[in-house]
Motif scaffolding. Structure first.
Motif, PDB file in Angstrom:
ATOM      1  N   ASP A 275       0.869  -0.948   0.183  1.00 18.51           N
ATOM      2  CA  ASP A 275       0.275  -0.143  -0.204  1.00 18.51           C
ATOM      3  C   ASP A 275       0.729   1.709  -0.056  1.00 18.51           C
ATOM      4  N   VAL A 276       1.844   1.540  -0.970  1.00 13.06           N
ATOM      5  CA  VAL A 276       2.484   2.787  -1.375  1.00 13.06           C
ATOM      6  C   VAL A 276       1.764   3.147  -2.451  1.00 13.06           C
ATOM      7  N   MET A 277       2.180   4.537  -3.366  1.00 14.45           N
ATOM      8  CA  MET A 277       2.350   5.676  -3.276  1.00 14.45           C
ATOM      9  C   MET A 277       1.511   5.203  -4.702  1.00 14.45           C
ATOM     10  N   ILE A 278       2.137   3.877  -5.377  1.00 13.73           N
ATOM     11  CA  ILE A 278       2.052   3.788  -6.937  1.00 13.73           C
ATOM     12  C   ILE A 278       0.767   2.479  -7.300  1.00 13.73           C
ATOM     13  N   ALA A 279      -0.378   2.379  -5.479  1.00 13.85           N
ATOM     14  CA  ALA A 279      -1.224   1.274  -5.560  1.00 13.85           C
ATOM     15  C   ALA A 279      -2.124   2.560  -5.836  1.00 13.85           C
ATOM     16  N   LYS A 280      -1.812   3.570  -6.033  1.00 17.34           N
ATOM     17  CA  LYS A 280      -3.584   4.460  -6.222  1.00 17.34           C
ATOM     18  C   LYS A 280      -2.965   5.130  -7.189  1.00 17.34           C
ATOM     19  N   TRP A 281      -1.588   5.093  -7.718  1.00 21.03           N
ATOM     20  CA  TRP A 281      -1.554   5.685  -9.152  1.00 21.03           C
ATOM     21  C   TRP A 281      -1.762   4.648 -10.541  1.00 21.03           C
ATOM     22  N   LEU A 282      -2.084   3.209  -9.620  1.00 22.87           N
ATOM     23  CA  LEU A 282      -2.237   2.623 -11.361  1.00 22.87           C
ATOM     24  C   LEU A 282      -3.809   2.208 -11.555  1.00 22.87           C
ATOM     25  N   GLN A 283      -4.404   1.731 -12.711  1.00 26.26           N
ATOM     26  CA  GLN A 283      -5.895   2.327 -13.224  1.00 26.26           C
ATOM     27  C   GLN A 283      -5.880   0.856 -13.185  1.00 26.26           C
ATOM     28  N   PRO A 284      -7.075   0.043 -13.240  1.00 25.16           N
ATOM     29  CA  PRO A 284      -8.276   0.643 -11.839  1.00 25.16           C
ATOM     30  C   PRO A 284      -7.148   0.416 -10.614  1.00 25.16           C
ATOM     31  N   GLU A 285      -7.242   1.219  -9.249  1.00 29.02           N
ATOM     32  CA  GLU A 285      -6.403   1.588  -8.816  1.00 29.02           C
ATOM     33  C   GLU A 285      -6.171  -0.064  -7.271  1.00 29.02           C
ATOM     34  N   LEU A 286      -5.679  -0.266  -7.264  1.00 30.97           N
ATOM     35  CA  LEU A 286      -5.085  -1.591  -6.863  1.00 30.97           C
ATOM     36  C   LEU A 286      -5.665  -2.058  -5.364  1.00 30.97           C
ATOM     37  N   THR A 287      -6.271  -3.194  -5.186  1.00 32.30           N
ATOM     38  CA  THR A 287      -6.172  -3.760  -3.968  1.00 32.30           C
ATOM     39  C   THR A 287      -4.840  -3.953  -3.475  1.00 32.30           C
ATOM     40  N   THR A 288      -4.784  -3.726  -2.074  1.00 28.35           N
ATOM     41  CA  THR A 288      -3.188  -4.597  -1.592  1.00 28.35           C
ATOM     42  C   THR A 288      -3.636  -4.512  -0.068  1.00 28.35           C
ATOM     43  N   VAL A 289      -2.949  -5.196   0.531  1.00 30.06           N
ATOM     44  CA  VAL A 289      -2.077  -5.359   1.702  1.00 30.06           C
ATOM     45  C   VAL A 289      -1.013  -3.974   2.497  1.00 30.06           C
ATOM     46  N   ARG A 290      -1.786  -3.866   3.187  1.00 28.78           N
ATOM     47  CA  ARG A 290      -1.319  -2.345   3.841  1.00 28.78           C
ATOM     48  C   ARG A 290      -0.153  -2.772   5.128  1.00 28.78           C
ATOM     49  N   GLN A 291       1.114  -2.496   4.753  1.00 22.68           N
ATOM     50  CA  GLN A 291       2.771  -2.816   5.461  1.00 22.68           C
ATOM     51  C   GLN A 291       2.831  -1.758   6.194  1.00 22.68           C
ATOM     52  N   PRO A 292       2.154  -1.320   7.718  1.00 18.60           N
ATOM     53  CA  PRO A 292       3.016  -0.286   7.817  1.00 18.60           C
ATOM     54  C   PRO A 292       4.001   0.630   8.355  1.00 18.60           C
ATOM     55  N   LEU A 293       4.726   1.049   6.958  1.00 19.22           N
ATOM     56  CA  LEU A 293       5.821   1.196   7.192  1.00 19.22           C
ATOM     57  C   LEU A 293       6.643   2.270   7.814  1.00 19.22           C
ATOM     58  N   GLU A 294       5.644   3.459   7.881  1.00 12.17           N
ATOM     59  CA  GLU A 294       5.838   4.646   8.937  1.00 12.17           C
ATOM     60  C   GLU A 294       5.242   4.339   9.734  1.00 12.17           C
ATOM     61  N   GLU A 295       4.567   4.016  10.154  1.00 14.98           N
ATOM     62  CA  GLU A 295       4.550   2.932  11.752  1.00 14.98           C
ATOM     63  C   GLU A 295       6.154   2.056  12.250  1.00 14.98           C
ATOM     64  N   MET A 296       6.039   1.542  11.713  1.00 11.43           N
ATOM     65  CA  MET A 296       7.279   0.286  12.341  1.00 11.43           C
ATOM     66  C   MET A 296       8.595   1.277  11.963  1.00 11.43           C
ATOM     67  N   ALA A 297       9.248   2.071  11.351  1.00 16.50           N
ATOM     68  CA  ALA A 297       9.814   2.859  10.996  1.00 16.50           C
ATOM     69  C   ALA A 297       9.905   3.660  12.579  1.00 16.50           C
ATOM     70  N   ARG A 298       8.864   4.525  12.650  1.00 12.61           N
ATOM     71  CA  ARG A 298       8.294   5.128  14.571  1.00 12.61           C
ATOM     72  C   ARG A 298       8.701   4.057  15.474  1.00 12.61           C
ATOM     73  N   GLU A 299       8.643   3.342  14.908  1.00 10.07           N
ATOM     74  CA  GLU A 299       8.684   2.003  16.609  1.00 10.07           C
ATOM     75  C   GLU A 299       9.817   1.703  16.846  1.00 10.07           C
ATOM     76  N   ALA A 300      11.295   1.539  15.618  1.00  8.07           N
ATOM     77  CA  ALA A 300      12.553   1.436  15.658  1.00  8.07           C
ATOM     78  C   ALA A 300      13.423   2.857  16.172  1.00  8.07           C
ATOM     79  N   ILE A 301      12.890   3.770  15.898  1.00  2.00           N
ATOM     80  CA  ILE A 301      13.442   5.012  16.095  1.00  2.00           C
ATOM     81  C   ILE A 301      12.703   5.090  17.805  1.00  2.00           C
ATOM     82  N   ARG A 302      11.740   4.636  18.022  1.00  3.41           N
ATOM     83  CA  ARG A 302      11.668   4.678  19.438  1.00  3.41           C
ATOM     84  C   ARG A 302      12.323   3.236  20.510  1.00  3.41           C
ATOM     85  N   MET A 303      12.437   2.496  20.048  1.00  7.02           N
ATOM     86  CA  MET A 303      13.580   1.504  20.298  1.00  7.02           C
ATOM     87  C   MET A 303      14.513   1.748  20.406  1.00  7.02           C
ATOM     88  N   ALA A 304      15.558   2.466  19.556  1.00 12.80           N
ATOM     89  CA  ALA A 304      16.774   2.905  19.159  1.00 12.80           C
ATOM     90  C   ALA A 304      17.087   3.693  20.390  1.00 12.80           C
TER      91      ALA A 304
END
Length: 342
Positions: A275-304
């Motif tokens: 569920d990155v930018m290209i998912a909405k750029w494709l026509q028709p818009e892409l059904t996809t599985v959202r991977q919480p990339l932003e949340e993963m990075a935030r949590e990694a910084i918190r752990m660090a």
């Protein structure tokens, strides 16, 4: 011994491996009680301190190392890391490995010269012995694991890839599809195997047998999506739906479907992953599985930051939930009978 004792020196004194010392420092399981007590005594006796807790002034910098700066998946990671770093009052230093493997001594020595307070890695191609080499930094290291890395002794944040693969396949089954292809990532990458296992489990639950001709390994890029789709569309009973292991791979499925004169989703349903930018750029818009990339990075910084301040991480191996996002690229199987739905 040097005035500032290293983790490797503690390991040598204790007669254990560096990863074992790392486990003791981070409160992780897998160390015998007597060994854990022995290592702790040595750490105390020799006044082992992490960078940032040694009395030296912290730099206020965190190294965020990423494989490349592809805007589709890299930018959400960088955005999440930058947001959390700003909240914590530190700055982010973004470094790209340009696709090169990491873990060799020269790379670690180069990273050590940066004198940052912590290192967050968002890469997947590790050389053998990466945990031991990184431990020589005497600097907290956390792994963001979007593709499934191979450094089990390093604290990490990943996604629920198995559950995501299951949800994508179950969605297609519920639409009446039975000939469902999958294009996953490299065989040695754990998330590739986990998504494939989720796919197979969903088929098994629905009583649909697997077909080796519908299972393809790729590299998560568009070209592998094209190649695998071309092969699947050439078999006697081609798929009516394809689960692509990434949104970029799904873009390749779109291209090949168009070459074969197939309309999405009327002739071929497609599900992606990320569920990155290209998912909405494709026509028709892409059904996809959202991977919480932003949340993963935030949590990694918190752990660090917890490690920088000498705190224990309660859950050093975290998995954040994926979520199916239904858009326009999937539809009910045409002419499907009522019993085809599950």
């Amino acid at each position: 011994m040097s005035p500032r004792v290293s983790m490797a020196e503690i390991a040598e004194l204790a007669g254990v491996s560096v990863p074992t010392v790392s486990k003791v420092l981070n409160g992780r399981d897998g160390v015998a009680p007597d060994t854990r007590d022995h290592v702790r005594r040595l750490l105390e006796e020799h006044h082992y301190m992490r960078r940032g807790t040694s009395g030296k002034r912290p730099t206020g910098l965190i190294d965020f190392v990423i494989r490349d700066l592809d805007p589709n998946w890299a930018m959400p990671l960088v955005q999440g890391a930058e947001d959390e770093a700003a909240r914590a009052g530190v700055s982010l230093v973004v470094t790209s490995t340009h696709g090169r493997r990491i873990g060799n001594r020269h790379w670690v020595q180069h990273l050590a010269t940066r004198r940052t307070d912590a290192v967050v890695l968002t890469v997947t191609d590790f050389q053998e012995g990466i945990a031991e080499e990184l431990s020589k930094l005497n600097t907290p290291v956390v792994l963001v694991d979007p593709l499934g890395g191979t450094a089990p002794d390093i604290p990490a944040v990943a996604a629920t890839n198995y559950e995501g693969g299951f949800a994508a396949t179950q969605h297609l089954l519920q639409l009446g599809h039975r000939r469902i292809g999958i294009i996953t990532g490299p065989t040695l990458v754990s998330c590739s195997r986990e998504r494939l296992q989720g796919y197979r489990a969903a088929l098994a639950k629905a009583g649909v047998p697997t077909d080796p001709r519908l299972e393809h390994w790729g590299d998560f890029l568009s070209e592998s999506g094209e190649t695998a789709t071309r092969r699947m569309l050439s078999i006697p009973q081609p798929p009516t739906a394809i689960f692509a292991g990434s949104d970029q791979c799904a873009a390749g499925v779109y291209k090949e479907a168009k070459r074969h004169g197939l309309a999405i989703p009327h002739d071929l349903s497609v599900v992606g992953f990320d569920d990155v930018m290209i998912a909405k750029w494709l026509q028709p818009e892409l059904t996809t599985v959202r991977q919480p990339l932003e949340e993963m990075a935030r949590e990694a910084i918190r752990m660090a930051m917890q490690l920088v301040h000498g705190n224990r991480i309660a859950h050093p191996r975290q998995r954040l939930a994926t979520q199916l996002v239904v858009r326009e690229s999937t539809a009910k199987l045409r002419d499907a009978s009522p019993e085809d739905s599950v």
